[in-house]
Write a protein that holds these residues in place. Structure first.
Motif, PDB file in Angstrom:
ATOM      1  N   PHE A 137       4.586  -2.537   5.497  1.00 52.44           N
ATOM      2  CA  PHE A 137       5.999  -1.922   5.784  1.00 52.44           C
ATOM      3  C   PHE A 137       6.951  -3.170   5.190  1.00 52.44           C
ATOM      4  CE2 PHE A 137       9.278  -2.820   9.044  1.00 52.44           C
ATOM      5  CZ  PHE A 137       9.838  -1.651   9.025  1.00 52.44           C
ATOM      6  N   SER A 138       6.498  -4.475   5.213  1.00 50.68           N
ATOM      7  CA  SER A 138       7.600  -5.546   4.987  1.00 50.68           C
ATOM      8  C   SER A 138       7.722  -5.209   3.347  1.00 50.68           C
ATOM      9  CB  SER A 138       7.021  -6.837   5.258  1.00 50.68           C
ATOM     10  OG  SER A 138       7.749  -7.820   4.668  1.00 50.68           O
ATOM     11  N   THR A 139       6.871  -4.997   2.618  1.00 52.01           N
ATOM     12  CA  THR A 139       6.574  -4.865   1.307  1.00 52.01           C
ATOM     13  C   THR A 139       7.837  -3.750   0.901  1.00 52.01           C
ATOM     14  OG1 THR A 139       4.790  -5.904   0.965  1.00 52.01           O
ATOM     15  CG2 THR A 139       5.474  -4.695  -1.062  1.00 52.01           C
ATOM     16  N   LEU A 140       7.544  -2.575   1.580  1.00 52.25           N
ATOM     17  CA  LEU A 140       8.511  -1.393   1.364  1.00 52.25           C
ATOM     18  C   LEU A 140       9.685  -1.694   1.864  1.00 52.25           C
ATOM     19  CD1 LEU A 140       5.855   1.364   2.831  1.00 52.25           C
ATOM     20  CD2 LEU A 140       6.494   1.125   0.310  1.00 52.25           C
ATOM     21  N   THR A 141      10.255  -2.458   2.852  1.00 47.86           N
ATOM     22  CA  THR A 141      11.715  -2.623   3.189  1.00 47.86           C
ATOM     23  C   THR A 141      12.102  -3.474   2.367  1.00 47.86           C
ATOM     24  OG1 THR A 141      10.980  -4.253   4.692  1.00 47.86           O
ATOM     25  CG2 THR A 141      11.081  -2.233   5.652  1.00 47.86           C
ATOM     26  N   GLN A 142      11.534  -4.425   1.634  1.00 48.02           N
ATOM     27  CA  GLN A 142      12.182  -5.378   0.698  1.00 48.02           C
ATOM     28  C   GLN A 142      12.684  -4.648  -0.616  1.00 48.02           C
ATOM     29  OE1 GLN A 142       9.358  -7.935  -0.538  1.00 48.02           O
ATOM     30  NE2 GLN A 142       9.323  -9.057   1.498  1.00 48.02           N
ATOM     31  N   ALA A 143      12.250  -3.342  -0.759  1.00 44.69           N
ATOM     32  CA  ALA A 143      12.908  -2.451  -1.949  1.00 44.69           C
ATOM     33  C   ALA A 143      13.729  -1.293  -1.501  1.00 44.69           C
ATOM     34  CB  ALA A 143      11.868  -1.894  -2.619  1.00 44.69           C
ATOM     35  N   ALA A 144      14.080  -1.686   0.019  1.00 39.92           N
ATOM     36  CA  ALA A 144      15.252  -0.631   0.568  1.00 39.92           C
ATOM     37  C   ALA A 144      14.448   0.729   0.876  1.00 39.92           C
ATOM     38  CB  ALA A 144      16.464  -0.699  -0.251  1.00 39.92           C
ATOM     39  N   THR A 145      13.275   0.905   0.763  1.00 40.21           N
ATOM     40  CA  THR A 145      12.543   2.210   0.942  1.00 40.21           C
ATOM     41  C   THR A 145      12.790   2.464   2.452  1.00 40.21           C
ATOM     42  OG1 THR A 145      10.815   1.707  -0.565  1.00 40.21           O
ATOM     43  CG2 THR A 145      10.302   3.326   1.017  1.00 40.21           C
ATOM     44  N   PRO A 146      13.167   3.750   2.830  1.00 43.47           N
ATOM     45  CA  PRO A 146      13.406   4.121   4.140  1.00 43.47           C
ATOM     46  C   PRO A 146      11.925   4.239   4.749  1.00 43.47           C
ATOM     47  CG  PRO A 146      14.427   5.550   2.381  1.00 43.47           C
ATOM     48  CD  PRO A 146      13.645   4.829   1.800  1.00 43.47           C
ATOM     49  N   CYS A 147      11.806   3.384   5.554  1.00 44.91           N
ATOM     50  CA  CYS A 147      10.469   3.576   6.334  1.00 44.91           C
ATOM     51  C   CYS A 147      10.706   3.014   8.053  1.00 44.91           C
ATOM     52  CB  CYS A 147       9.413   2.900   5.457  1.00 44.91           C
ATOM     53  SG  CYS A 147       9.810   1.037   5.315  1.00 44.91           S
ATOM     54  N   LEU A 148       9.451   3.519   8.495  1.00 47.66           N
ATOM     55  CA  LEU A 148       9.431   3.124  10.095  1.00 47.66           C
ATOM     56  C   LEU A 148       7.810   2.589  10.209  1.00 47.66           C
ATOM     57  CD1 LEU A 148      10.484   3.335  13.109  1.00 47.66           C
ATOM     58  CD2 LEU A 148       9.268   5.584  12.968  1.00 47.66           C
ATOM     59  N   ALA A 190       2.032  -0.583  -1.577  1.00 45.30           N
ATOM     60  CA  ALA A 190       3.667  -0.800  -1.584  1.00 45.30           C
ATOM     61  C   ALA A 190       4.218  -1.318  -2.642  1.00 45.30           C
ATOM     62  CB  ALA A 190       3.714  -1.552  -0.180  1.00 45.30           C
ATOM     63  N   ARG A 191       3.335  -2.393  -3.020  1.00 48.50           N
ATOM     64  CA  ARG A 191       3.912  -3.067  -4.467  1.00 48.50           C
ATOM     65  C   ARG A 191       4.381  -1.910  -5.570  1.00 48.50           C
ATOM     66  NH1 ARG A 191       6.622  -7.495  -5.264  1.00 48.50           N
ATOM     67  NH2 ARG A 191       5.307  -7.842  -7.260  1.00 48.50           N
ATOM     68  N   ALA A 192       3.296  -1.264  -5.916  1.00 46.12           N
ATOM     69  CA  ALA A 192       3.383  -0.243  -7.059  1.00 46.12           C
ATOM     70  C   ALA A 192       4.465   0.638  -6.947  1.00 46.12           C
ATOM     71  CB  ALA A 192       2.059   0.176  -7.233  1.00 46.12           C
ATOM     72  N   PHE A 193       4.260   1.225  -5.353  1.00 43.41           N
ATOM     73  CA  PHE A 193       5.327   2.125  -5.165  1.00 43.41           C
ATOM     74  C   PHE A 193       6.942   1.681  -5.475  1.00 43.41           C
ATOM     75  CE2 PHE A 193       8.174   4.240  -2.031  1.00 43.41           C
ATOM     76  CZ  PHE A 193       8.034   5.425  -2.171  1.00 43.41           C
ATOM     77  N   THR A 194       7.258   0.628  -4.853  1.00 47.21           N
ATOM     78  CA  THR A 194       8.381   0.003  -4.949  1.00 47.21           C
ATOM     79  C   THR A 194       8.918  -0.224  -6.205  1.00 47.21           C
ATOM     80  OG1 THR A 194       7.812  -2.249  -4.397  1.00 47.21           O
ATOM     81  CG2 THR A 194       8.468  -0.924  -2.406  1.00 47.21           C
ATOM     82  N   GLN A 195       7.818  -0.673  -7.107  1.00 40.21           N
ATOM     83  CA  GLN A 195       8.280  -1.441  -8.452  1.00 40.21           C
ATOM     84  C   GLN A 195       8.373   0.010  -9.412  1.00 40.21           C
ATOM     85  OE1 GLN A 195       5.222  -3.726  -9.862  1.00 40.21           O
ATOM     86  NE2 GLN A 195       5.947  -5.379  -8.729  1.00 40.21           N
ATOM     87  N   ALA A 196       7.666   1.300  -8.972  1.00 39.66           N
ATOM     88  CA  ALA A 196       8.001   2.560  -9.517  1.00 39.66           C
ATOM     89  C   ALA A 196       9.420   2.787  -9.197  1.00 39.66           C
ATOM     90  CB  ALA A 196       6.747   3.337  -9.265  1.00 39.66           C
ATOM     91  N   ARG A 197       9.775   2.814  -8.126  1.00 40.46           N
ATOM     92  CA  ARG A 197      11.137   3.179  -7.704  1.00 40.46           C
ATOM     93  C   ARG A 197      12.457   2.477  -8.255  1.00 40.46           C
ATOM     94  NH1 ARG A 197      12.547   3.245  -1.923  1.00 40.46           N
ATOM     95  NH2 ARG A 197      14.154   4.833  -2.784  1.00 40.46           N
ATOM     96  N   ASN A 198      12.186   1.214  -8.824  1.00 36.38           N
ATOM     97  CA  ASN A 198      13.102   0.459  -9.517  1.00 36.38           C
ATOM     98  C   ASN A 198      13.276   0.824 -10.838  1.00 36.38           C
ATOM     99  OD1 ASN A 198      13.807  -0.669  -6.859  1.00 36.38           O
ATOM    100  ND2 ASN A 198      12.209  -2.363  -7.075  1.00 36.38           N
TER     101      ASN A 198
END
Length: 159
Positions: free
Chosen positions: A58-69, A151-159
């Motif tokens: 969760f923390s990794t996802l939120t660092q990239a401003a991913t909407p999550c809960l 989470a890291r791969a997902f957030t890097q792909a989004r950026n």
């Protein structure tokens, strides 16, 4: 004393990474693709011993401003239906994936028609069987590492 603890943690991390490296295939690609197609939030779900793995993911996802809960509860894993919307995608981290609480979660997912991704220790667990995408973690350490890397791969792909 502290160096021994660090060495133990590094050995566990190395073992987890070796196990995960064997999963770098189309299943991992499909898992990440399912998360990327989420139209709502990514709901990270964890219970009991999986709490830290869920928190790290969760923390990794939120660092990239991913909407999550982050949904976690020690005593009951019965997320309030008012918190999870049909457009949300669930990311469940659970070694067993077969508790009564998971059955409650699966009923919610079914009624909401949510997309479900899961990381469990067995592709034959009830949770893995109904997940749209599943990855296997052989230990608590690999569960935490796999959740973090996804989470890291997902957030890097989004950026």
């Amino acid at each position: 004393m502290y160096l021994d603890l660090i060495k133990k943690e590094l050995a566990a991390e190395q073992e987890a990474l070796t196990q995960i490296a064997g999963q770098l295939n189309h299943e991992m690609e499909d898992f990440l693709d399912t998360l990327s197609k989420c139209r709502g939030r990514i709901i990270v779900c964890a219970q009991a011993q999986n709490k830290e793995a869920g928190r790290k993911t969760f923390s990794t996802l939120t660092q990239a401003a991913t909407p999550c809960l982050f949904v976690y509860n020690d005593e009951t894993f019965n997320p309030d239906a008012e918190l999870i919307f049909p457009e949300d995608t669930l990311l469940v981290l659970s070694l067993q994936g077969d508790s009564e609480d998971h059955k409650n979660l699966l009923r919610l997912v079914h009624s909401n028609r949510n997309r479900l991704t899961a990381i469990t220790s067995s592709a034959t667990s009830p949770l893995a069987k109904v997940a749209h995408r599943h990855l296997t973690a052989s230990s608590q350490d690999s569960l935490a590492t796999l959740g973090y890397l996804v989470a890291r791969a997902f957030t890097q792909a989004r950026n």
